[in-house]
Design a protein around this motif. Structure first.
Motif, short mmCIF file in Angstrom:
data_model
loop_
_atom_site.label_atom_id
_atom_site.label_comp_id
_atom_site.label_asym_id
_atom_site.label_seq_id
_atom_site.Cartn_x
_atom_site.Cartn_y
_atom_site.Cartn_z
N GLY A 1 20.51 -19.34 -14.74
CA GLY A 1 20.24 -17.91 -14.78
C GLY A 1 21.36 -17.16 -14.08
O GLY A 1 22.01 -17.69 -13.18
N PHE A 2 21.57 -15.93 -14.50
CA PHE A 2 22.70 -15.15 -13.98
C PHE A 2 22.58 -14.87 -12.49
O PHE A 2 23.54 -15.06 -11.74
CB PHE A 2 22.79 -13.82 -14.75
N GLU A 3 21.43 -14.44 -12.05
CA GLU A 3 21.26 -14.10 -10.64
C GLU A 3 21.35 -15.34 -9.76
O GLU A 3 21.79 -15.27 -8.62
CB GLU A 3 19.91 -13.41 -10.41
N ILE B 1 25.23 -20.03 -16.20
CA ILE B 1 24.22 -18.99 -16.39
C ILE B 1 23.11 -19.49 -17.29
O ILE B 1 21.93 -19.22 -17.04
CB ILE B 1 24.85 -17.71 -16.98
N LEU C 1 18.50 -13.86 -22.55
CA LEU C 1 17.67 -13.93 -21.33
C LEU C 1 18.18 -13.06 -20.19
O LEU C 1 17.45 -12.84 -19.22
CB LEU C 1 17.58 -15.38 -20.85
N GLU C 2 19.41 -12.59 -20.26
CA GLU C 2 19.98 -11.95 -19.08
C GLU C 2 20.22 -10.45 -19.24
O GLU C 2 20.97 -9.85 -18.47
CB GLU C 2 21.28 -12.66 -18.68
N ARG D 1 18.44 -8.08 -18.48
CA ARG D 1 17.95 -7.33 -17.32
C ARG D 1 19.00 -7.13 -16.25
O ARG D 1 18.86 -6.27 -15.38
CB ARG D 1 16.78 -8.07 -16.69
#
Lengths: 202, 202
Positions: free
Chosen positions: B28-30, B24, B115-116, B118
């Motif tokens: 990034g998570f997505e 992640i 950062l995640e 959202r």
DNA sequence: GAATTAATTGAACGTTCGTTTTATTAATTT
DNA sequence: AAATTAATAAAACGAACGTTCAATTAATTC
């Protein structure tokens, strides 16, 4: 159906940019789908590809534009040579003020530029980081000059530059226009803190 | 095949957490897929769901753990009452030092937690923000006490607290262990800058 | 050593993704 | 008014997504 009445390439492209900044800053780049973006623009997904060849190139365009605008903004705000404001303290004041106002006026693109770097390919990432480094170099040179003139007390110019950038960019994380402080008050506050941070007497 | 030789639930869960933090923070998570995560752990995707019911709950667990650890860390580092370090300047010094060291030692989870946000549902987001607010409250109370004792010069406690947090958390953006500065030097530098920022005489 | 529980596999579900292709219509140029 | 170009729609591509389910084997308990 096909081409719709009143359709205009320039307007559509601007609408795509705006919608993309809004969606990406709210959902994140990976979480935003091209279908969502098209829907917000009021257009079919295929139409997006007339303006941006891929999703990543759209992101890159948004980021590059943001950084170029920031550099231009500083170029216009920077004190002219020979004036009293052209001394290190005046330049630092101008830098902080321009930075705060620029970012407060562009919350969406600031979020995108700061949070979505991971979604760029290596090549495009480097181009954005180069622009960023160019901008930060302006701050470093101000700090170096102030150190040389003994008006700033700075242990490490690079570290201090990063600290200041982080601090003043962070304003968009918490600042909301509806809060008690005005933009002017916030800018003044950050200016004071920055001056103290570099050991300048005001 | 089914259960594999030497398999152990606790080890697998820890391996999932580690791999998730790594992936992640890099992608990034997505952008991280459950298949990617499973592959890095060395397991089939379905096995992940024995430990975390959904992808989002995995993210939430990582973030909550990070924030709880941070709060515990400060609880242990906080100067005890009655000592000289318990004055505002000493508490602020301890806060900055603990914050810097904690985050430098946990780069991955810091990235994830910052950062995640959202990608969390409203409910879970609120729980993380509550923990964050609790932690920031510690800093605000230090600043308030220093203002009361006239050892700090602060225009706006909340704004200053946010500025300091942003500045000292930003260390993980640029600091790389292989660079010229040691962790000790970086911590000392941020300490000096913070003290100047709040107008404390050192 | 039989019964039970824990850990995992393998295969599949329906959905959504970024993107491409082709056709169609509006606007512009000739 | 015909020809050309610009802007979009409509439909489809294969691939990848998060997740579920049933079957299977290792480890543990009795």
């Amino acid at each position: 159906m096909a081409r719709t009445t009143g359709s205009d390439g320039e307007k559509t492209e601007a609408a795509i940019r705006d919608a993309a900044l809004d969606l990406i800053s709210r959902l994140g780049f990976e979480a935003m789908s091209m279908r969502q973006l098209a829907s917000q623009v009021g257009v079919q997904p295929a139409a997006l590809y007339r303006y941006f060849p891929t999703k990543e190139e759209l992101l890159f365009a948004l980021m590059r534009e943001h950084m170029e605008n920031l550099i231009v903004s500083w170029g216009e705000a920077r004190p002219v040579e020979g004036t009293i404001e052209e001394k290190p303290a005046g330049r630092l004041a101008a830098f902080v003020e321009n930075h705060i106002r620029f970012h407060l006026a562009r919350r969406n693109s600031t979020h995108v530029s700061n949070l979505e770097l991971r979604s760029l390919s290596e090549k495009r990432l480097k181009r954005i980081l180069d622009l960023r480094s160019q901008y930060e170099g302006e701050l470093r040179s101000i700090l170096t000059d102030g150190q040389r003139d003994r008006v700033f007390q700075i242990d490490d110019v690079s570290l201090t530059a990063m600290a200041i950038i982080q601090m003043i960019t962070g304003v968009i994380v918490w600042f909301r226009p509806e809060l008690r402080l005005s933009e002017d008050e916030v800018a003044a506050n950050y200016h004071t803190m920055t001056m103290r941070l570099v050991g300048a007497v005001m």
